[in-house]
Design an enzyme around this catalytic site. Structure first.
Site, PDB file in Angstrom:
ATOM      1  NE  ARG A  39       5.882 -13.041 -11.671  1.00 49.91           N
ATOM      2  CZ  ARG A  39       5.516 -11.803 -11.512  1.00 49.91           C
ATOM      3  NH1 ARG A  39       6.355 -11.252 -10.765  1.00 49.91           N
ATOM      4  NH2 ARG A  39       4.591 -11.447 -11.899  1.00 49.91           N
ATOM      5  CE  LYS A  95      -2.788   2.848  -4.794  1.00 49.69           C
ATOM      6  NZ  LYS A  95      -1.630   3.088  -5.819  1.00 49.69           N
ATOM      7  N   GLY A 115       0.107 -10.972  -9.657  1.00 48.33           N
ATOM      8  CA  GLY A 115       1.226 -11.759  -8.746  1.00 48.33           C
ATOM      9  C   GLY A 115       0.674 -11.814  -7.412  1.00 48.33           C
ATOM     10  N   GLY A 171       0.211  -7.115 -14.234  1.00 46.54           N
ATOM     11  CA  GLY A 171      -0.060  -6.038 -15.030  1.00 46.54           C
ATOM     12  C   GLY A 171      -0.291  -6.316 -16.481  1.00 46.54           C
TER      13      GLY A 171
HETATM   14  P1  ADP Z   1      -2.654  -8.752  -7.728  1.00 48.29           P
HETATM   15  O1  ADP Z   1      -1.059  -8.554  -7.636  1.00 48.29           O
HETATM   16  O2  ADP Z   1      -3.207 -10.081  -7.520  1.00 48.29           O
HETATM   17  O3  ADP Z   1      -2.961  -7.966  -8.819  1.00 48.29           O
HETATM   18  P2  ADP Z   1      -2.891  -6.460  -5.970  1.00 48.29           P
HETATM   19  O4  ADP Z   1      -1.689  -5.866  -6.208  1.00 48.29           O
HETATM   20  O5  ADP Z   1      -3.864  -5.280  -6.747  1.00 48.29           O
HETATM   21  O6  ADP Z   1      -3.149  -7.885  -6.549  1.00 48.29           O
HETATM   22  O7  ADP Z   1      -3.623  -6.310  -4.393  1.00 48.29           O
HETATM   23  C1  ADP Z   1      -2.907  -7.157  -3.548  1.00 48.29           C
HETATM   24  C2  ADP Z   1      -2.770  -6.489  -2.377  1.00 48.29           C
HETATM   25  O8  ADP Z   1      -4.186  -5.942  -1.774  1.00 48.29           O
HETATM   26  C3  ADP Z   1      -2.419  -7.461  -1.136  1.00 48.29           C
HETATM   27  O9  ADP Z   1      -1.229  -7.091  -0.684  1.00 48.29           O
HETATM   28  C4  ADP Z   1      -3.509  -7.205  -0.028  1.00 48.29           C
HETATM   29  O10 ADP Z   1      -2.945  -7.403   1.299  1.00 48.29           O
HETATM   30  C5  ADP Z   1      -4.190  -6.065  -0.456  1.00 48.29           C
HETATM   31  N1  ADP Z   1      -5.492  -6.031  -0.028  1.00 48.29           N
HETATM   32  C6  ADP Z   1      -6.468  -6.964  -0.285  1.00 48.29           C
HETATM   33  N2  ADP Z   1      -7.576  -6.389   0.392  1.00 48.29           N
HETATM   34  C7  ADP Z   1      -7.426  -5.367   1.248  1.00 48.29           C
HETATM   35  C8  ADP Z   1      -7.955  -4.430   2.100  1.00 48.29           C
HETATM   36  N3  ADP Z   1      -9.310  -4.523   2.308  1.00 48.29           N
HETATM   37  N4  ADP Z   1      -7.292  -3.375   2.733  1.00 48.29           N
HETATM   38  C9  ADP Z   1      -6.025  -3.150   2.292  1.00 48.29           C
HETATM   39  N5  ADP Z   1      -5.484  -3.879   1.403  1.00 48.29           N
HETATM   40  C10 ADP Z   1      -6.088  -4.857   0.839  1.00 48.29           C
HETATM   41 MG    MG Z   2       0.371  -6.833  -6.857  1.00 46.89          MG
END
Ligand code: ADP
Ligand code: MG
Length: 412
Positions: free
Chosen positions: A42, A218, A368, A392
């Site tokens: 970033r 989630k 992120g 987001g």
């Molecule tokens: P982004 O920031 O790219 O939008 P998120 O914040 O939604 O992504 O999710 C990222 C997190 O999801 C990571 O820290 C990763 O460890 C976690 N994650 C991915 N797959 C799993 C899983 N099967 N169980 C638990 N956590 C997970």
């Molecule tokens: Mg994230």
């Protein structure tokens, strides 16, 4: 919307320009346990705009947030854990110029240093969330803080200007993102402009097939974007922690994997509406714990053992997802396929990232953690069409929501 180039063409030499950046980077322990920036993506993304302004002789005041400072002493009170000094160090190194770091946001230190700023010099204000006015729900309180920020530039009459370059924050109606733009002549920074251009290509008439890959932790975070994208995508590939709620919606036992019970009905509805558009993993990597060096095994997605946690998608799923991606002309990827931070569970994310990078067309990475995964797994950033700096914000854009930090720039 006036652009940075519009500002440069009227001349900025000697003027104080407040630039809202998103330098919200992850920190870890470095040498001698000093806090250190662990992923400077970033910061690097913010450089071109800062360089343009500095080369033109502007006196640049950078404002950013970092994390969510604790609220122990009232909301947004200074929390040393979230101080910006590691960011100031890295910014100076990457810019190849000194960066003066204020000890506060709009206090004595910031005011004095802003006054003393010379042409082509940079001042970084302390974490803007240290001031409760930044995120306040009370319009008057936010505006009051924005006024203090604007005053650092000398205000409109004093030649002050505001550049919005924090794409990762434009979905927030915060003082330094939104309110300050109502007080100063405002311009869209190149980073925000480029992000909007690329995301616009995903929502307009994307070249088909259009494939979206969603992962991360989630379903509830991504519900609105699934809802918004489902009608327009050709395939929606679901991995990461959120796939288990979908697998549960299909009636499978998911052991101790991440499961949002209250979202099972939503997932069931999506599956019914989407027909074969939604593609779920066929195998998953399970372990008893989320840790390095735990024994892990790959099992079919419909045979997760009781007590097992699904922490990555398996090799068959990677092949299946890669196949769906191979013919795509437009791809949006948000959310890692597994707990990529731990090497045992990183292969799914790496495999899918490689397939996204290989796409012959527009590939966009949003989120992120997804962007951090690309870098942490050693993939070539340039192989992707665009890596968004805003998780987001990019999701809210794709959901069709209003982005306060952008729409305020559309007003005169
Ligand atoms: P982004 O920031 O790219 O939008 P998120 O914040 O939604 O992504 O999710 C990222 C997190 O999801 C990571 O820290 C990763 O460890 C976690 N994650 C991915 N797959 C799993 C899983 N099967 N169980 C638990 N956590 C997970
Ligand atoms: Mg994230």
């Amino acid at each position: 919307m006036r652009t940075l180039d519009d500002l440069l063409s009227v001349g900025v030499a000697g003027r104080r320009v407040l630039v809202r950046c998103d330098l919200n980077v992850p920190l870890g322990a470095g040498e001698h346990d000093r806090r250190e920036v662990t992923d400077d993506g970033r910061i690097r993304a913010a450089l071109p705009v800062l360089e343009k302004l500095l080369d033109a002789g502007a006196r640049v005041i950078v404002v950013t947030h970092l994390g969510r400072p604790r609220t122990l002493f009232g909301q947004g009170a200074p929390d040393p854990e979230y101080g910006l000094s590691p960011v100031a160090d890295r910014l100076a190194r990457l810019l190849g110029r000194p960066v003066t770091a204020a000890l506060d946001t709009v206090g004595e230190s910031a005011r004095l240093l802003a006054d003393e700023l010379g042409d082509g010099e940079v001042l970084l204000l302390e974490n803007v969330r240290f001031n409760p006015g930044e995120t306040s729900k009370d319009d008057a309180e936010r505006l009051e803080f924005a006024r203090e920020l604007a005053e650092l530039t000398g205000g409109e009459d004093g030649g002050g200007a505001f550049v919005e370059n924090a794409f990762g924050a434009v979905h927030r109606k915060h003082a330094s993102v939104y309110d300050v733009a109502t007080l100063l002549p405002h311009y869209v920074g190149d980073l925000v402009r480029d992000e909007l251009d690329v995301l616009g290509r995903l929502t307009g008439e994307p070249a088909r097939p259009y494939v979206v890959v969603l992962g991360g932790s989630k379903v509830s975070d991504k519900l609105a974007v699934i809802e918004a994208l489902l009608p327009s995508v050709d395939r929606l590939l679901v991995g990461g922690g959120m796939c288990f709620t979908f697998l549960a919606a299909q009636g499978h036992d998911v052991g101790d994997s991440l499961l949002e019970r209250d979202q099972i009905d939503n997932c069931r509805r999506f599956l019914a509406e989407a027909g074969d558009k939604i593609v779920l993993p066929t195998d998953v990597v399970v372990a008893e714990d989320v840790a390095e060096d735990v024994p892990a095994e790959t099992v079919p997605a419909d045979a997760i053992p009781g007590g097992g946690k699904g922490l990555d998608i398996g090799p068959d799923s990677v092949r299946l997802f890669a196949e769906a991606l191979s013919g795509a002309r437009t791809v949006f990827w948000n959310g890692p396929m597994g707990v990529f931070e731990i090497s045992t569970f990183a292969a799914g994310t790496k495999g899918v990232a490689e397939a996204v990078a290989a796409v012959d067309g527009l590939s966009v990475v949003g989120g992120g953690d997804s962007a951090a995964a690309v870098r942490a797994l050693g993939l070539d950033e340039n192989a992707f069409g665009h890596i968004s700096t805003g998780g987001g914000a990019s999701l809210e854009y794709l959901e069709g929501k209003d982005l306060p930090g952008v729409s305020v720039l559309e007003t005169v």
